[in-house]
Design an enzyme around this catalytic site. Structure first.
Site, short mmCIF file in Angstrom:
data_model
loop_
_atom_site.label_atom_id
_atom_site.label_comp_id
_atom_site.label_asym_id
_atom_site.label_seq_id
_atom_site.Cartn_x
_atom_site.Cartn_y
_atom_site.Cartn_z
CG ASP A 1 -53.40 25.66 23.98
OD1 ASP A 1 -54.06 25.70 22.93
OD2 ASP A 1 -52.19 25.38 24.02
CG ASP B 1 -56.04 23.45 19.81
OD1 ASP B 1 -56.91 24.33 19.64
OD2 ASP B 1 -54.86 23.58 19.43
CD GLU B 2 -57.11 28.56 23.04
OE1 GLU B 2 -57.51 29.72 23.17
OE2 GLU B 2 -56.10 28.25 22.36
#
Length: 417
Positions: free
Chosen positions: A14, A113-114
């Site tokens: 993350d 974002d992950e």
């Protein structure tokens, strides 16, 4: 139960404060030192805070979802409008970085974002998995000024839980099957468990299940009787067991097509609300048609204006036959709105289509001879939008003052291009 379970090395990575970190890098700032707020529209006092850097959260108490007028007039705070094209480009470059460590098929970009990454077989190249993670996190910080957190586990589920429940506080956490009773079972409320939403949590609470430990010790037969195959998955997930392939949805029964938006202003007239709902139904129906899926359950959620003391309602209706036709979905939404709306101004809308089935063929009706024509028309419009842009073909309501589709066509991911 733990015998013969897969022992893979999966990480869930993350990017901390991703949007704020991207903006900081673009502006030559330090995201860990500068109070940064990403604002949807700086010209509107009601502009939404889309992201906040750690100093902004810690020093000023400003969080994602708050409004521009709630931010103090302090010269130390940097207000920045989003640049989604840049954020997407950074996300793609991060995927390229991960590809230097593992093949593409070992990477699943879960969101902007992950990402999930399988590190099986990388020991000879990069050393022990923990060292590989340290290398990746160092590269992210050095190349992108991007702080990160990482969860590691023998499957996707435990990697994600390790991230959400521990690593986001410590930077790194590794969960094994034997850690489940100590680390996972005490988790409550249930909505803190990945894959369990507020509605499912309420249903489980009604069965006397309040923690993940309660879920793990609930009778499997009772869960399967109540939830079908999803009950089986819930039971095994409570024991940390996940046999899904990389990138597969962890709870199949939760797959749906939905859309939600915060309106530009308070909508007081029924016809204005319905205009936006029609646009949203068009979008949801198009996504379902593209995936060759159709659904029977339509859910409508309405949030009232803060000026009217907030609140709202969320109701659903299941129809006899699966559909992915815009006007049928809209007709259900209109029925739910007219039945449950109490007249207060509306500021937030959300719809979803669930209870899905594959669209193998159209079931023809003796009473609706235009059904096939409507399906082909919808497909043609979808193709035009896919080729020429989302605003290539719009319904007339989108050209009224209430419509939002034309404005949103100028955005990427809901933000300014």
């Amino acid at each position: 139960m733990m015998d013969h379970l897969p022992e893979r090395t999966v990480i869930c990575l993350d990017m901390r404060s991703f949007y704020a970190s991207c903006a900081a890098a673009l502006e030559g700032l330090d995201v860990m030192e500068t109070p940064i707020a990403i604002i949807g529209n700086k010209k509107r006092k009601g502009g939404v805070v889309l992201a906040a850097s750690p100093p902004l959260k810690k020093r000023f108490g400003i969080k994602t979802g708050m409004r521009l007028f709630e931010i103090p007039d302090d010269p130390a705070i940097r207000l920045i409008e989003p640049s989604m094209e840049f954020y997407i480009r950074v996300s793609m470059e991060i995927a390229h970085l991960l590809n230097q460590y593992v093949p593409k098929e070992a990477i699943h970009v879960y969101s902007i974002d992950e990402s999930f990454v399988v590190l099986d077989g990388t020991e000879r190249l990069w050393g022990p998995p923990r060292e590989t993670v340290a290398r990746i996190q160092d590269d992210l910080l050095r190349q992108f000024q991007m702080p990160s957190a990482c969860g590691m586990g023998p499957n996707m589920l435990l990697a994600k839980l390790a991230l959400d429940l521990e690593a986001k506080k410590t930077g790194f956490a590794r969960w094994r099957y034997e850690d489940v009773p100590e680390k996972l079972w005490p988790v409550a409320p249930l909505s803190k468990m990945w894959g369990i939403g507020s509605r499912l949590e309420k249903t489980l609470n009604g069965m006397g299940i309040y923690s993940v430990g309660d879920l793990a010790h609930a009778p499997l037969e009772a869960l399967e009787s109540k939830f079908g195959i999803m009950g089986n998955q819930l039971y095994h997930h409570a024991h940390g067991i996940d046999l899904s392939d990389l990138g597969a949805p962890l709870i199949e029964g939760q797959v749906s097509y939905g859309k939600g938006q915060i309106l530009f202003r308070d909508y007081k007239r029924r016809e204005d609300v319905l205009a936006v709902l029609l646009e949203m139904c068009e979008d949801v129906a198009m996504r379902a048609r593209t995936a060759r899926r159709a659904g029977r359950t339509v859910q409508l959620s309405v949030g009232y204006s803060k000026n009217a003391l907030g609140g709202g309602f969320s109701r659903s209706k299941t129809i006899p036959e699966e559909t992915n036709e815009t006007m049928k979905i809209y007709a259900v939404c209109m029925e739910l709105f007219d039945e449950f709306h109490d007249g207060r101004p509306v500021r937030q809308l959300s719809i979803s289509l669930s209870n899905l089935a594959d669209e193998y063929s159209m079931q023809l009706s003796l009473f609706d001879r235009t059904k096939w024509k409507k399906r082909k028309l919808g497909e043609t419009v979808d193709e035009l939008r896919s080729k020429y842009g989302s605003d290539a073909v719009l319904r007339a309501v989108s050209y009224t003052d209430a419509g939002t589709a034309r404005h949103r066509a100028g955005l990427i991911g809901g933000h300014v291009k």
